[in-house]
Design a protein around this motif. Structure first.
Motif, PDB file in Angstrom:
ATOM      1  N   MET A  38       8.827  -5.047  -9.268  1.00  0.00           N
ATOM      2  CA  MET A  38       7.803  -4.685  -8.283  1.00  0.00           C
ATOM      3  C   MET A  38       6.414  -4.759  -8.921  1.00  0.00           C
ATOM      4  O   MET A  38       6.174  -4.190  -9.989  1.00  0.00           O
ATOM      5  N   ASP A  97       2.844  -3.592  -8.792  1.00  0.00           N
ATOM      6  CA  ASP A  97       1.871  -2.602  -8.302  1.00  0.00           C
ATOM      7  C   ASP A  97       0.955  -2.290  -9.473  1.00  0.00           C
ATOM      8  O   ASP A  97       1.128  -1.290 -10.173  1.00  0.00           O
ATOM      9  N   ALA A 112      -3.036  -2.472  -5.496  1.00  0.00           N
ATOM     10  CA  ALA A 112      -1.775  -2.994  -6.017  1.00  0.00           C
ATOM     11  C   ALA A 112      -1.932  -4.381  -6.618  1.00  0.00           C
ATOM     12  O   ALA A 112      -1.296  -4.708  -7.628  1.00  0.00           O
ATOM     13  N   LEU A 150       0.748  -3.552  -1.075  1.00  0.00           N
ATOM     14  CA  LEU A 150       1.985  -4.036  -1.689  1.00  0.00           C
ATOM     15  C   LEU A 150       2.480  -5.307  -0.999  1.00  0.00           C
ATOM     16  O   LEU A 150       2.945  -6.244  -1.658  1.00  0.00           O
ATOM     17  N   VAL A 195       0.479  -8.432  -1.974  1.00  0.00           N
ATOM     18  CA  VAL A 195       0.910  -8.999  -3.251  1.00  0.00           C
ATOM     19  C   VAL A 195       2.098  -9.936  -3.035  1.00  0.00           C
ATOM     20  O   VAL A 195       2.151 -11.035  -3.593  1.00  0.00           O
ATOM     21  N   GLY A 196       3.044  -9.500  -2.223  1.00  0.00           N
ATOM     22  CA  GLY A 196       4.205 -10.334  -1.942  1.00  0.00           C
ATOM     23  C   GLY A 196       3.857 -11.617  -1.213  1.00  0.00           C
ATOM     24  O   GLY A 196       4.622 -12.585  -1.257  1.00  0.00           O
ATOM     25  N   GLN A 251       8.822  -6.152  -3.143  1.00  0.00           N
ATOM     26  CA  GLN A 251       7.766  -5.256  -2.681  1.00  0.00           C
ATOM     27  C   GLN A 251       8.255  -4.390  -1.520  1.00  0.00           C
ATOM     28  O   GLN A 251       7.970  -3.188  -1.463  1.00  0.00           O
TER      29      GLN A 251
END
Length: 554
Positions: free
Chosen positions: A207, A209, A344, A395, A398-399, A436
């Motif tokens: 993940m 972050d 993040a 989050l 970001v993905g 995420q």
């Protein structure tokens, strides 16, 4: 102050003389080789110690910036509440820092990073370093403590003007000492099951972050949502004093928009330590560039969030009323929404992606803020739409948008970039996005499973919500004995203050502590106004006033 002695200065600046004394060269080739080896070794040691010192100072400075955010939260909360509750709100913000420091010192840090070991077995919670035993890097503890205090203070603003002091102390210590550290361990520890810092991370990525969009902001925002749902709205916000639903929610404007904006600027300034400081070291190759990118992205996301919230709100108002108005509160909250949304991914997104992330963050803030009012959930400072909603969105962004090159620079792997990036490579790899979402699900489940029963327990014991009469006269009077303000936006009826004094006398007599000449009640003369409504009180049978109803009210 520690002063450097002349001898220390000599030893630091004359490596050559030190090596001459150690080797005593005679002019032979072998002595020359030993001399060069001594100089190289000593220089390496000096460079190593300098790097450690620079990194320690960098962490202390970043921690100071993050800790300054406590002042930002305090100013924002103080300006957002009515003047009769300012003291109470400020004290709670102060106690956040105190409770977080003690909780994180005793058990919080141990649960978060205790036994951290690269390549070790995956664990759910840390098991060592309680009371900072065997901890070498104190600067890292200080930095992490500042983050824990931020997670706790997010909740403070949401519950302003109606939460008991006892409940506040309980939940802030519990959150920073146990709930938050478990999330930190899972996401940031080298042994956490979601961690991207593991030797073999989940699904080959872990993940992402970088600075705590989920770990800090989603955790604090979701806790605030659960708490306000159980606590209920402020008296008169959505229901009248007889419990009847108002056709239109009553606005409770804060007493000082200047303090609110000052708080927003302080938070923005502190966010540079929050995001850029999360690199933790600056002497390693490339880390300075990563920290710089994080700072640039922080700036751009804040700006785009402010612009999107301000002008979207303006367009909506113009369409509804025919008059275009620029709302300052929407603007600064949009700015904060942009800051949360980029937290993040500040080190793994390109600047153009940061602008998109912040822009969408401002829109999400507006939508969720409006939704909360429709659901009659009272958030005094809009912390839930700012922190919870945009912690989740950060989050997800970001993905979707994480750059291959940026992931490689920060985490040393880039097999699973953001979904949109993988599209450009013809693979449509959604691995990072899936991780995420798993992280969001874990944080949401953990916080809900622990904090929901906890707040229900506080509410069951009667420790959560302030007495309704205390709320009407203001928590400054009821908890601190005096109010320093006489704000014209809401005058307190003298009858309410007299009722509060009588209620306090009854409670003291019930406890066998009748008032003595040295006991002072809050004087009606201290808060005169022109209101003259008489009232009735409805008791719940336990000596707590549930509702205070003016007799003029039908």
């Amino acid at each position: 102050m520690v002063r450097t002695s002349p001898q220390d200065l000599v030893s630091m600046t004359s490596t050559y003389e030190s090596c001459v004394e150690a080797v005593s060269p005679s002019g032979s080739l072998e002595d020359a080789y030993e001399m060069l080896q001594c100089i190289a070794t000593t220089s390496d040691e000096n460079h190593k110690m300098t790097s450690i010192g620079v990194n320690q100072f960098f962490l202390i400075y970043a921690a100071s910036l993050v800790f300054l955010m406590q002042a930002g939260f305090a100013m924002l909360c103080a300006g957002s509440v009515r003047i009769k509750n300012v003291q109470n709100t400020m004290l709670k913000n102060l106690l956040d820092a105190c409770g977080a420091s003690l909780g994180f010192y005793t058990i919080g840090y141990a649960f978060a990073y205790g036994g951290d070991n690269f390549g070790g077995a995956t664990t759910f919670i840390g098991t060592s370093n309680f009371f900072l035993m065997d901890v070498q890097n104190y600067a890292f503890w200080l930095f992490q403590f500042a983050f824990a205090a931020t997670a706790a203070t997010i909740v403070a603003g949401t519950l302003a003007e109606r939460c008991q002091m006892t409940a506040y102390l309980f939940y802030s210590t519990f959150l920073t000492g146990f709930v938050y550290p478990v999330i930190v361990h899972s996401v940031w520890s080298q042994n956490g099951f979601l961690s991207a810092y593991q030797e073999e991370p989940l699904w080959g990525s872990g993940m992402v972050d970088f600075a705590g969009g989920g770990v800090v902001h989603f955790t604090g925002g979701l806790t605030a949502l659960i708490a306000t749902y159980i606590l209920g709205p402020r008296t008169g916000r959505f229901y009248d004093r007889r419990g009847r639903k108002l056709d239109k929610p009553k606005p409770f404007p804060g007493h000082s928009v200047a303090l609110q904006v000052l708080g927003a600027f302080i938070l923005w300034f502190g966010w540079y330590g929050f995001n850029a400081g999360s690199i933790t070291t600056v002497t390693k190759d490339g880390n300075g560039k990563i920290a710089s990118l994080a700072a640039v992205n922080t700036t751009l996301a804040a700006a785009s969030g402010c612009v999107s919230a301000l002008f979207t709100n303006l367009i909506i108002k113009e369409r509804k009323t025919g008059e275009a108005t620029f709302n300052l509160i929407r603007a600064y909250n949009g700015c904060l929404a942009g800051l949360v949304s980029i937290t993040a991914g500040c080190a793994v997104l390109e600047p153009w992606a940061a602008i998109i992330t912040g822009f969408i963050g401002g829109l999400l803030y507006l939508g969720v803020s409006t939704l909360l009012v429709r659901l009659r959930l009272d958030d005094a400072v809009d912390a839930i739409p700012v922190h919870m909603t945009n912690g989740v969105w950060g989050l997800i962004s970001v993905g979707l948008l994480a750059s291959t090159n940026r992931l490689e620079a920060v985490y040393g792997r880039s097999e699973h970039p953001g979904w949109f990036y993988s599209w450009s490579q013809g693979s449509a790899d959604g691995t990072l996005l899936g991780i995420q979402l798993c992280g969001i699900l874990f944080i949401g489940s953990w916080v809900t499973v622990i904090m929901l029963p906890f707040f229900l327990w506080l509410n069951y014991l009667g420790w959560f919500r302030a007495d309704s009469l205390e709320e009407v006269v203001g928590l400054d009077i009821s908890y601190h004995g005096q109010s320093f303000g006489s704000g014209s936006e809401e005058r307190i009826s003298s009858e309410y203050i007299e009722a509060y004094n009588r209620r306090k006398e009854e409670i003291m007599q019930r406890r066998g502590r009748a008032s003595d000449p040295g006991h002072e009640s809050y004087s009606v003369e201290d808060h005169k106004d022109t209101q003259t409504d008489s009232f009735t009180q409805e008791d719940n049978g336990n000596g707590v006033v549930d509702r205070v109803i003016p007799k003029s009210e039908p």
